[in-house]
Enzyme design. Structure first.
Site, short mmCIF file in Angstrom:
data_model
loop_
_atom_site.label_atom_id
_atom_site.label_comp_id
_atom_site.label_asym_id
_atom_site.label_seq_id
_atom_site.Cartn_x
_atom_site.Cartn_y
_atom_site.Cartn_z
N SER A 1 34.75 56.05 22.53
CA SER A 1 33.35 56.38 22.27
C SER A 1 32.37 55.80 23.27
O SER A 1 31.23 56.26 23.35
CB SER A 1 32.97 55.92 20.85
N LYS B 1 26.48 58.41 21.97
CA LYS B 1 25.19 58.41 21.30
C LYS B 1 24.22 59.46 21.83
O LYS B 1 23.35 59.94 21.11
CB LYS B 1 24.54 57.03 21.41
N GLU C 1 16.71 52.42 15.66
CA GLU C 1 17.36 51.12 15.53
C GLU C 1 18.53 51.09 16.50
O GLU C 1 19.04 52.14 16.90
CB GLU C 1 17.85 50.90 14.10
#
Length: 373
Positions: free
Chosen positions: A360, A84, A106
């Site tokens: 990830s 991210k 969010e």
């Protein structure tokens, strides 16, 4: 990759209140200007190396899949523990260029919230993160990390109290404060230009992995797998291989949140994509043990890749994801997040020998949930 700016075949576009169109136009122009400015790319590359820890390594895991040559792209080793940060850093630099010093976001699994709070601390921005109460319960360590980094975490108490509702609240905030605020969306979803913008910021995963795999094996992988919720880690990984027609692209969804596997064309959060919805277009509830996959929609580019046949999308049950989570931990000393554990669960059934999986994120945030099961 899109046939028309903002569109991926029949998917994408902008389905938003008229009041947001000027803000999206401004964002789109700011993004085009940044892409054309070498200073923007140079700053991101420098931040990637000196702050985020890029390039992340490629790790071969022999005990987990002894019959294959399986490599993991280690985004779990990126600063903050997941992919991210690639997107958050890029959008933070973009927001600063445009004079926006208040950020809303969010988060579901909390990793995007942590990445957003991290870059806001780095740049001195005000930060508000919306998070469903159910996800706050499941991801308590990430809630505490966000607060420690100076973010205000606002609980969302209606609906399923998960990512869908958190996204809706973040959009409402943005509409109200659009002149001072940048909405730092966490995945390749939302109205144009967000799907393209996020893909390009995450494409560093695929570029690095492609070069690293060639160095390791002297050829490209036969298949690339990545988990898909909103789909940003997958679209970033796929970007490095989408033009290589001999490389199969496989996205893996949670079985009970399979927007691509069992969804229909509908509009959600500002874009047309494949969505879990009934015949009247009412959005259905999604469920996954993984908060990051617990979302009834998906990025529009994934829907286009599915329809074009360039990528295939499979589902994984909670039980199988938990098994892969435990096996990678026990056999390789790598604790994955529950999200990529869904992709790992589909490795053994593949016929290909040369396999690449995007890991990830790391599993610290999921330990309480796993132990509860």
């Amino acid at each position: 990759m899109s046939s028309t700016p903002g569109l991926f075949g029949t998917y994408g576009g902008r389905y938003v209140p008229e009041t947001l169109i000027p803000a999206l136009d401004e964002l789109d122009q700011g993004w085009r200007d940044a892409q054309a400015d070498p200073a923007f790319r140079n700053e991101l590359d420098e931040l990637g190396r000196t702050f985020a820890g890029r390039p992340t390594p490629l790790t071969r895991v022999e005990r987990f899949a002894p019959q294959k040559r399986l490599y993991l792209k280690r985004e779990d080793l990126l600063h903050t523990g997941a992919h991210k940060l690639n997107n958050a850093l890029g959008q933070a630099v973009l927001a600063r260029r445009r004079g926006k010093r208040r950020i809303v976001a969010e988060t579901g699994a909390g990793q995007h919230g942590v990445a957003t709070a991290t870059v806001c601390a780095r740049f001195g921005f005000e930060c508000v993160v919306y998070m469903g109460e159910e996800d706050m319960r499941r991801q308590r360590p990430n809630v505490e990390r966000m607060k420690l980094l100076g973010a205000e975490v606002r609980p969302v108490e209606f609906g399923t109290r998960t990512l869908k509702e958190a996204t809706s609240e973040a959009i409402r905030d943005w509409i109200t404060n659009v002149s001072t605020t940048h909405y730092l969306i966490g995945s390749c979803v939302g109205p144009a230009p967000y799907p393209e913008l996020v893909r390009e910021l995450q494409a560093v995963i695929g570029r690095e992995a492609r070069a690293q795999f060639l160095d390791a094996e002297g050829r490209l992988p036969e298949v690339v797998l990545a988990c898909v919720g909103g789909g940003s880690n997958a679209i970033g990984m796929f970007a490095g291989f989408v033009d290589d027609q001999n490389v199969r692209l496989v996205g893996v969804e949670a079985a009970d949140a399979a927007s691509l596997g069992s969804g229909r064309a509908a509009v959600l959060h500002g874009a047309r994509s494949s969505v879990l919805a009934d015949e009247d277009g009412q959005i259905a509830d999604a469920h996954s043990i993984s908060a990051g996959l617990d979302y009834p929609g998906v990025g529009p580019e994934h829907a286009w890749l599915r329809d074009s046949g360039r990528a295939e999308y499979l589902g994984t049950s909670d039980e199988d994801a938990l098994h892969a989570f435990r096996e990678l931990s026990r056999l390789e000393g790598i604790i994955p997040a529950l999200e990529p554990a869904h992709a790992l669960a589909r490795v053994h059934e593949r016929e290909e020998e040369l396999v690449l999986v995007c890991l990830s994120g790391r599993g610290d945030k999921d330990l309480a949930e796993v132990l509860a099961h």
